[in-house]
Design an enzyme around this catalytic site. Sequence first.
Site, PDB file in Angstrom:
ATOM      1  N   GLU A   1      -8.609   8.738   6.774  1.00  0.00           N
ATOM      2  CA  GLU A   1      -8.811   7.310   6.500  1.00  0.00           C
ATOM      3  C   GLU A   1      -9.876   7.090   5.420  1.00  0.00           C
ATOM      4  O   GLU A   1      -9.806   6.136   4.655  1.00  0.00           O
ATOM      5  CB  GLU A   1      -9.236   6.575   7.773  1.00  0.00           C
TER       6      GLU A   1
ATOM      7  N   GLU B   1       0.862  -1.183   0.000  1.00  0.00           N
ATOM      8  CA  GLU B   1       0.000   0.000   0.000  1.00  0.00           C
ATOM      9  C   GLU B   1       0.893   1.226   0.000  1.00  0.00           C
ATOM     10  O   GLU B   1       1.879   1.271   0.730  1.00  0.00           O
ATOM     11  CB  GLU B   1      -0.856   0.104   1.284  1.00  0.00           C
TER      12      GLU B   1
ATOM     13  N   GLU C   1     -13.611   5.389   1.055  1.00  0.00           N
ATOM     14  CA  GLU C   1     -14.468   4.400   1.729  1.00  0.00           C
ATOM     15  C   GLU C   1     -15.091   5.020   2.977  1.00  0.00           C
ATOM     16  O   GLU C   1     -14.389   5.283   3.947  1.00  0.00           O
ATOM     17  CB  GLU C   1     -13.622   3.178   2.107  1.00  0.00           C
TER      18      GLU C   1
ATOM     19  N   LYS D   1     -14.642   3.468   6.793  1.00  0.00           N
ATOM     20  CA  LYS D   1     -13.365   3.202   7.470  1.00  0.00           C
ATOM     21  C   LYS D   1     -13.327   3.992   8.757  1.00  0.00           C
ATOM     22  O   LYS D   1     -13.591   5.201   8.767  1.00  0.00           O
ATOM     23  CB  LYS D   1     -12.189   3.629   6.586  1.00  0.00           C
TER      24      LYS D   1
END
Length: 475
Positions: free
Chosen positions: A341, A276, A332, A335
């Site tokens: 985040e 990542e 997202e 999260k």
Amino acid sequence: MKMSLGLGLGLGSVLVPLLTLSLLVSISSAEISGKVGVNYGQLGNNLPSPSRSVELIKSLKAKRVKIYDANPEILKALKNTDIQVSIMVPNQLISNISHNQTLADQWVLSNVVPFYPDTMIRYLLVGNEILSSYSDTQTWYDLVPAMRKIKNSLRVHGIRKIKVGTPSAMDVLESSFPPSNGTFRSDIAARVIKPMLQFLNRTKSFFFLDVYPYFPWSSDPVNIKLDYALFESKNTTYLDPVSGLTYTNLFDQMVDALTFGMKRLGYPDIRIWIAETGWPNGGDFDQIGCNIYNAATYNRNVVKKFTSDPPIGTPARPGKVLPSFIFALYNENQKPGAGTERHFGLLNPDGSNVYEMDLSGETPESEYKPLPKPTNNELYKGKIWCMVAKGANKSEVESALSYACSQGNKTCDPIQPRGRCYKPDSLFWHASYAFSSYWAQFKKVGGSCYFNGLATQTIKDPSYGSCKFPGVTLI
Ligand SMILES: *[C@@H]1O[C@H](CO)[C@@H](O)[C@H](O)[C@H]1NC(C)=O
Ligand SMILES: *[C@@H]1O[C@H](CO)[C@@H](O)[C@H](O)[C@H]1NC(C)=O
Ligand SMILES: *[C@@H]1O[C@H](CO)[C@@H](O)[C@H](O)[C@H]1NC(C)=O
Ligand SMILES: *[C@@H]1O[C@H](CO)[C@@H](O)[C@H](O)[C@H]1NC(C)=O
Ligand SMILES: *[C@@H]1O[C@H](CO)[C@@H](O)[C@H](O)[C@H]1NC(C)=O
Ligand SMILES: *[C@@H]1O[C@H](CO)[C@@H](O)[C@H](O)[C@H]1NC(C)=O
Ligand SMILES: *[C@@H]1O[C@H](CO)[C@@H](O)[C@H](O)[C@H]1NC(C)=O
């Protein structure tokens, strides 16, 4: 994700060991191409379907995709594409699998065998950032045994093209500066990392590493230059006094710290895979440098590095390919944690671009539209309040209100009957007061304005009449 070799051969056949061996050699050199992949996280309640997602992954020109489970719908949607796939054994299964070969065999039988080889599964990662979780240290010691059992199961099924690994965060290192001082944490070095490196070496797999220059930069933006974190530095360099290597960006420093850490344990050659990396395109008012400009700059620059031909590598490993997955496909919304985040996506949940991105690295800079100017490259100076978020679930807000009021000193006095903030007697206003009051008391000891996604920050003072909301001032 990676290029298809178009080999429908049964590589596991014991009858042709020599053929198998020579094919394996060519496969593993094809495998280390610099083609860039994307992490397809699914922690959102508003994300496109798997089949639409695969179309979007193709439109980003990603050649690889990594998912955080073995979702059969996604694996089906990836069937007969030229996209190479990384799947994951869930964290909760690691301990049981480590003791039970039958369970490992069953996992491979139900999650790999039905899709392989039509879906080009190439990486099987056992858990996610296991060594960063201190709540269950037994799982640390079960990790490598579980990796071995999963590898055995693949072998039993004649599947040899799938590498087994596990992604680690930078916190597996207790020291990463200067890079030559890179050292694994003493609580895992001998008991977990050393056997893991031995496994990775024996199986010619990779050390999968999550690398986010955003985090060290944002925690020390005074001493670390933003340009240095974004690969934009023209004149900042860092000379490692021990190795004599010169660094021109923060990413290389972080990756080389791992290289030196592995070398210190006797494994200098294990290849690194960037599991990542990315940069947040948004976040909360109390966060810094999270914006579209920086996210696009970081990701375009890191993709340019990854796809460069010949490869660039890092100062400790010049010219070596760094295979990678960018984080992440989508913003997202489910999260947990700070606002950043939920803002790492290349795409919005409706499939539109957050900013233009080409993971093949072929689009020249000049063809991109201009980016919005960054507004938060310096920490916000005013007051911030914490309010109930739009669309928050009423019964959950009620529980959060009780929780916030049960903490600290007089947190909720003003919203009691006859208090200054009792009216309007509404859940939204009472809970917003409670959230702000809680955050103002607890921010300095790590309290956050999050409440499981029920809360959001505002810089507009919600106070009214004689009701004053406590706010947080950043220093
Ligand atoms: C692990 O095994 C134990 C004992 O067989 C079982 O009770 C438990 O549910 C299993 N855990 C998971 C996550 O499957
Ligand atoms: C191992 O896993 C299998 C399959 O889930 C299960 O039937 C068996 O009871 C497990 N063995 C032990 C010793 O837990
Ligand atoms: C090197 O790492 C050790 C811990 O492993 C640390 O104590 C030491 O301060 C580091 N050296 C430098 C120069 O930062
Ligand atoms: C380095 O570059 C930055 C901007 O590109 C500039 O502000 C700074 O003065 C330069 N520093 C040196 C030492 O040249
Ligand atoms: C495995 O270790 C040996 C001995 O250090 C080394 O020669 C070899 O290059 C290593 N292979 C990999 C893939 O790391
Ligand atoms: C609100 O949350 C509760 C508890 O989590 C849940 O049971 C309920 O279905 C939710 N309501 C809505 C409208 O989502
Ligand atoms: C509550 O007040 C007492 C006395 O003023 C103080 O010692 C304590 O630290 C306070 N607690 C919190 C959470 O602020």
